[in-house]
Design a protein around this motif. Structure first.
Motif, PDB file in Angstrom:
ATOM      1  N   ALA A  37      -5.846  -2.277  -2.285  1.00 54.39           N
ATOM      2  CA  ALA A  37      -5.695  -1.605  -3.722  1.00 54.39           C
ATOM      3  C   ALA A  37      -4.294  -0.594  -3.452  1.00 54.39           C
ATOM      4  O   ALA A  37      -3.603  -0.501  -4.417  1.00 54.39           O
ATOM      5  N   PHE A  38      -4.342   0.093  -2.438  1.00 53.60           N
ATOM      6  CA  PHE A  38      -3.436   0.965  -2.097  1.00 53.60           C
ATOM      7  C   PHE A  38      -2.602   0.978  -0.511  1.00 53.60           C
ATOM      8  O   PHE A  38      -3.737   0.444   0.082  1.00 53.60           O
ATOM      9  N   ALA A  39      -1.614   1.293  -0.469  1.00 54.06           N
ATOM     10  CA  ALA A  39      -0.942   1.477   1.170  1.00 54.06           C
ATOM     11  C   ALA A  39      -0.560   3.048   1.141  1.00 54.06           C
ATOM     12  O   ALA A  39      -0.229   3.526  -0.065  1.00 54.06           O
ATOM     13  N   THR A  40      -0.521   3.300   2.311  1.00 55.89           N
ATOM     14  CA  THR A  40       0.051   4.541   2.479  1.00 55.89           C
ATOM     15  C   THR A  40       1.491   4.047   3.174  1.00 55.89           C
ATOM     16  O   THR A  40       1.752   3.135   3.793  1.00 55.89           O
ATOM     17  N   VAL A  41       2.589   5.162   2.640  1.00 55.44           N
ATOM     18  CA  VAL A  41       3.758   4.834   3.202  1.00 55.44           C
ATOM     19  C   VAL A  41       4.318   6.334   3.926  1.00 55.44           C
ATOM     20  O   VAL A  41       4.104   7.124   3.295  1.00 55.44           O
ATOM     21  N   ARG A  42       4.856   5.962   5.017  1.00 57.98           N
ATOM     22  CA  ARG A  42       5.368   7.109   5.797  1.00 57.98           C
ATOM     23  C   ARG A  42       6.771   7.260   5.236  1.00 57.98           C
ATOM     24  O   ARG A  42       7.616   6.652   5.369  1.00 57.98           O
ATOM     25  N   VAL A  43       6.840   8.698   4.630  1.00 57.92           N
ATOM     26  CA  VAL A  43       8.171   9.141   4.222  1.00 57.92           C
ATOM     27  C   VAL A  43       8.451  10.449   4.756  1.00 57.92           C
ATOM     28  O   VAL A  43       7.771  11.172   5.721  1.00 57.92           O
TER      29      VAL A  43
ATOM     30  N   PRO B 147       0.100   2.029  -5.091  1.00 55.76           N
ATOM     31  CA  PRO B 147      -0.678   0.983  -5.379  1.00 55.76           C
ATOM     32  C   PRO B 147      -0.142  -0.489  -5.016  1.00 55.76           C
ATOM     33  O   PRO B 147       1.167  -0.570  -4.973  1.00 55.76           O
ATOM     34  N   LEU B 148      -0.892  -1.531  -4.701  1.00 52.41           N
ATOM     35  CA  LEU B 148      -0.461  -2.847  -4.111  1.00 52.41           C
ATOM     36  C   LEU B 148      -0.626  -3.722  -5.340  1.00 52.41           C
ATOM     37  O   LEU B 148       0.055  -4.792  -5.226  1.00 52.41           O
ATOM     38  N   ALA B 149      -1.150  -3.548  -6.434  1.00 50.99           N
ATOM     39  CA  ALA B 149      -1.140  -4.486  -7.556  1.00 50.99           C
ATOM     40  C   ALA B 149       0.569  -4.918  -7.792  1.00 50.99           C
ATOM     41  O   ALA B 149       1.135  -3.989  -8.076  1.00 50.99           O
ATOM     42  N   GLY B 150       0.592  -6.020  -7.649  1.00 51.27           N
ATOM     43  CA  GLY B 150       2.105  -6.848  -8.009  1.00 51.27           C
ATOM     44  C   GLY B 150       2.906  -6.548  -7.013  1.00 51.27           C
ATOM     45  O   GLY B 150       4.117  -6.950  -7.206  1.00 51.27           O
ATOM     46  N   ALA B 151       2.358  -6.039  -5.941  1.00 54.06           N
ATOM     47  CA  ALA B 151       3.276  -6.100  -4.733  1.00 54.06           C
ATOM     48  C   ALA B 151       3.680  -7.695  -4.297  1.00 54.06           C
ATOM     49  O   ALA B 151       2.938  -8.555  -4.367  1.00 54.06           O
ATOM     50  N   THR B 152       4.988  -7.542  -3.770  1.00 54.88           N
ATOM     51  CA  THR B 152       5.342  -8.918  -3.233  1.00 54.88           C
ATOM     52  C   THR B 152       6.079  -8.593  -1.737  1.00 54.88           C
ATOM     53  O   THR B 152       6.334  -7.546  -1.385  1.00 54.88           O
ATOM     54  N   VAL B 153       6.080  -9.606  -0.826  1.00 58.34           N
ATOM     55  CA  VAL B 153       6.583  -9.525   0.432  1.00 58.34           C
ATOM     56  C   VAL B 153       7.575 -10.263   0.314  1.00 58.34           C
ATOM     57  O   VAL B 153       7.877 -11.270  -0.251  1.00 58.34           O
TER      58      VAL B 153
END
Length: 118
Positions: free
Chosen positions: A39-45, A57-63
């Motif tokens: 559902a979600f990812a954490t991103v180091r910023v 959110p990861l909905a619609g994410a692509t690689v």
């Protein structure tokens, strides 16, 4: 959507916005406890010594070969609710993560947490 175990293999890879601008590095994947889907990812910023983890959110994410592309703009993600690099998302903070992206929030079964780190 791709299986959570495959997405976890992308830990440390770049996360980019729809324009290809780097947001940060993928740290962890959180699944929805209702359906066990990513559902979600954490991103180091942040800059060296001042990192934090923000939720996207990861909905619609692509690689792609070296990045995970999310549907949200870098600035929106950068302003998202976050935690320290050694922190953990409190159940009481979950609604604000969903609200930041205009997503509906319902708690998990019997009022349980909605997100679980995998």
């Amino acid at each position: 959507m791709f299986p959570a175990e495959n997405l976890r293999d992308w830990r440390g890879e770049n996360v980019v916005d729809p324009e290809g601008d780097k947001i940060g590095e993928l740290e962890a994947v959180y699944v929805d406890t209702v359906n066990d889907e990513p559902a979600f990812a954490t991103v180091r910023v942040g800059i060296i010594g001042r990192h934090r983890l923000v939720f996207v959110p990861l909905a619609g994410a692509t690689v792609s070969p070296k990045a995970v592309r999310v549907r949200y703009d870098k600035k929106l993600v950068g302003n998202a609710p976050g935690i320290g690099v050694d922190g953990e998302l409190a159940a009481s903070d979950e609604p604000s993560v969903f609200a930041h992206y205009g997503l509906p929030y319902d708690s998990g079964f019997s009022g349980a947490r909605r997100l679980a780190r995998r």
